[in-house]
Scaffold this active site. Structure first.
Site, PDB file in Angstrom:
ATOM      1  N   HIS A   1       5.821   4.784   1.069  1.00 62.42           N
ATOM      2  CA  HIS A   1       6.214   5.823   0.112  1.00 62.42           C
ATOM      3  C   HIS A   1       5.312   7.055   0.251  1.00 62.42           C
ATOM      4  O   HIS A   1       5.783   8.190   0.291  1.00 62.42           O
ATOM      5  CB  HIS A   1       6.098   5.294  -1.320  1.00 62.42           C
ATOM      6  CG  HIS A   1       7.112   4.254  -1.688  1.00 62.42           C
ATOM      7  ND1 HIS A   1       8.456   4.409  -1.457  1.00 62.42           N
ATOM      8  CD2 HIS A   1       6.967   3.042  -2.291  1.00 62.42           C
ATOM      9  CE1 HIS A   1       9.110   3.343  -1.902  1.00 62.42           C
ATOM     10  NE2 HIS A   1       8.222   2.495  -2.408  1.00 62.42           N
TER      11      HIS A   1
ATOM     12  N   HIS B   1       3.470  -1.328   1.757  1.00 63.73           N
ATOM     13  CA  HIS B   1       4.689  -0.853   1.100  1.00 63.73           C
ATOM     14  C   HIS B   1       4.454   0.516   0.466  1.00 63.73           C
ATOM     15  O   HIS B   1       5.232   1.465   0.687  1.00 63.73           O
ATOM     16  CB  HIS B   1       5.114  -1.860   0.029  1.00 63.73           C
ATOM     17  CG  HIS B   1       6.314  -1.441  -0.759  1.00 63.73           C
ATOM     18  ND1 HIS B   1       7.597  -1.849  -0.453  1.00 63.73           N
ATOM     19  CD2 HIS B   1       6.441  -0.633  -1.848  1.00 63.73           C
ATOM     20  CE1 HIS B   1       8.444  -1.325  -1.310  1.00 63.73           C
ATOM     21  NE2 HIS B   1       7.770  -0.583  -2.175  1.00 63.73           N
ATOM     22  N   GLU B   2       3.392   0.627  -0.307  1.00 65.40           N
ATOM     23  CA  GLU B   2       3.119   1.893  -0.995  1.00 65.40           C
ATOM     24  C   GLU B   2       2.724   2.993  -0.012  1.00 65.40           C
ATOM     25  O   GLU B   2       3.016   4.178  -0.253  1.00 65.40           O
ATOM     26  CB  GLU B   2       2.024   1.699  -2.046  1.00 65.40           C
ATOM     27  CG  GLU B   2       2.365   0.695  -3.147  1.00 65.40           C
ATOM     28  CD  GLU B   2       3.654   1.034  -3.875  1.00 65.40           C
ATOM     29  OE1 GLU B   2       4.025   2.227  -3.929  1.00 65.40           O
ATOM     30  OE2 GLU B   2       4.305   0.100  -4.397  1.00 65.40           O
TER      31      GLU B   2
END
Length: 452
Positions: free
Chosen positions: A26, A22-23
């Site tokens: 980003h 997920h990170e």
């Protein structure tokens, strides 16, 4: 203790993998947009390990493995050197900021599809939606042992889990379900299961049982494991016998035997017990004797025991080639997303219980169970958890990705960013909502540990 350690370990592995992905979403998009990333952390709190790359980003693994974050250069948080203002997040266009924020949930969605693809290529062992026994409502509706459910309300189901979920959904919506089955002659039959007749406040986790439907894999075969000395069964039954009938009553599972033996004893005199032994069906005469059970209560007995543990064999496999698995994984992702969003809608409208909201304790327990069942089941668990993280992060709650996206959409409409005061107020509201959800999740987790 072993289960506790296993649960903690597999939760850390699961959340670590999904949060990292997920990170990274980003981080990757932020770097593509020319934003300077100060820190990429998996976990919260004091870093246990860290290193810095050439671009100045610190990569860290922190002590609390319940999340993670990507810290970007932003004038609202740190003082920015004039030469680096072009790399600050708040100096990027609204569309770039939307792309960076949306990249995290998008990464979890992509990971979900990839995990399901891998699972289907490996092959997921599962249980078919074959009915083992019916009573009550299910029996009245015409469902019979040996029927295999293929559709519920027009929705195709391949496994008992999918069929149970479809029945649960119909029950929460308080409408009768059209159930298509293949009977023993492979003829398609349609039955109506009157789920609207379930009482108010029914246990949503036990819908099949409440209707009187038992899946075949739930039933423990009445396979004799031991015969006690000087018991009624001594010299009649032998270990390895499979009991198929008692006094003319068909036996589909070990749980039915005590009641039938009691009925035979109350009738008095000898009766017939049918068994399969070495591929041959035998009808044997037996007379129950009166004794006491483990609680000291009088009961009729024949002196046999069944295996204490029952590990049913899988009777279905979902397996596809590398290319065929792609559309199947996409369809399964869409189905899972629809079920998750539907459950959220039902919780909000009150059609589903708040007990469906779970937290880290439940995640840890399910992670451990899934890992024990094999790689295929663990991949499925990871895919479902990754999709859940995607959906939850897209909720329009400030402090979540969805809340930031809401801010940017408002900015697009009004032509300027929200004031810092409005955004700060939103953060407080978001924290309150998130704290409430987490409190409810922990409450349900603890409630689930209490024996009923």
């Amino acid at each position: 203790m072993g289960d506790f350690i296993g649960s903690v370990w597999w939760m850390i592995v699961s959340l670590g993998l999904l949060v990292t992905f997920h990170e990274f979403g980003h981080y990757w998009v932020a770097r593509r947009c020319g934003i300077k990333v100060l820190r990429f952390s998996v976990g919260f709190g004091k870093p246990l390990w860290s290193r810095r790359n050439r671009a100045g980003t610190e990569f860290a693994i922190a002590a609390i493995p319940l999340g993670g974050y990507v810290k970007m250069l932003d004038e609202r948080e740190v003082e920015v050197h004039p030469a680096e203002r072009g790399q600050a997040f708040n100096h990027k266009t609204v569309w770039q900021r939307i792309a960076v924020v949306a990249a995290g949930p998008a990464a979890n969605l992509i990971l979900c599809i990839a995990l399901l693809w891998a699972m289907f290529v490996i092959g997921k062992q599962d249980y078919s939606a074959t009915i083992g026994r019916t009573t009550g409502m299910a029996q009245t509706a015409g469902l019979q042992a040996g029927d295999r459910v293929v559709k519920v309300d027009g929705r195709s189901v391949a496994t008992a889990g999918e069929a149970s979920m479809a029945l649960t959904t119909a029950a929460m919506d308080r409408h009768d379900a059209k159930v298509e089955v293949l009977d023993g002659l492979d003829q398609v039959r349609t039955r109506t299961l009157p789920l609207s007749q379930l009482p108010a406040g029914f246990d949503e986790r036990r819908v099949p049982q409440l209707t009187g439907l038992s899946w075949q894999f739930w039933l423990q075969p009445a396979l004799v494991d031991k015969v006690l000395p000087d018991a009624a069964a001594q010299g009649v039954l032998v270990p390895g016998d499979l009991i198929v009938a008692v006094d003319g009553q068909r036996i589909e599972g070990a749980d039915q035997v005590p009641a039938q033996i009691a009925a035979l004893g109350q009738r008095g005199g000898p009766g017939m017990i049918d068994v399969l032994r070495g591929g041959e069906r035998l009808a044997l005469e037996i007379t129950p004797r009166q004794g006491v059970d483990g609680r000291g209560q009088p009961t009729w007995q024949i002196g046999i025991g069944f295996p204490e543990t029952h590990a049913p064999s899988y009777d279905a496999e979902l397996k596809f080639g590398p290319f065929a698995a792609v559309p199947v994984a996409l369809r399964e992702t869409a189905r899972m997303a629809g079920d998750s969003l539907g459950m959220m809608r039902r919780i909000v409208t009150g059609n589903a219980s708040l007990q469906n909201i779970s937290g880290p304790v439940t995640i840890a327990r399910v992670a451990n169970v899934s890992a024990k069942r094999g790689l295929d089941w663990f991949l499925y668990f990871l895919a479902l958890l990754s999709l859940s993280l995607c959906i939850i992060n897209l909720l329009p709650i400030p402090i979540l990705d969805g809340g930031h996206l809401l801010y940017y959409l408002i900015e697009l409409v009004k032509g300027s960013p929200l004031s810092e005061r409005a955004m700060a107020a939103g953060q407080y509201v978001g924290l309150a909502l998130l704290a409430g959800l987490m409190g409810l999740a922990f409450y349900n987790d603890i409630l689930g540990l209490v024996p009923r």
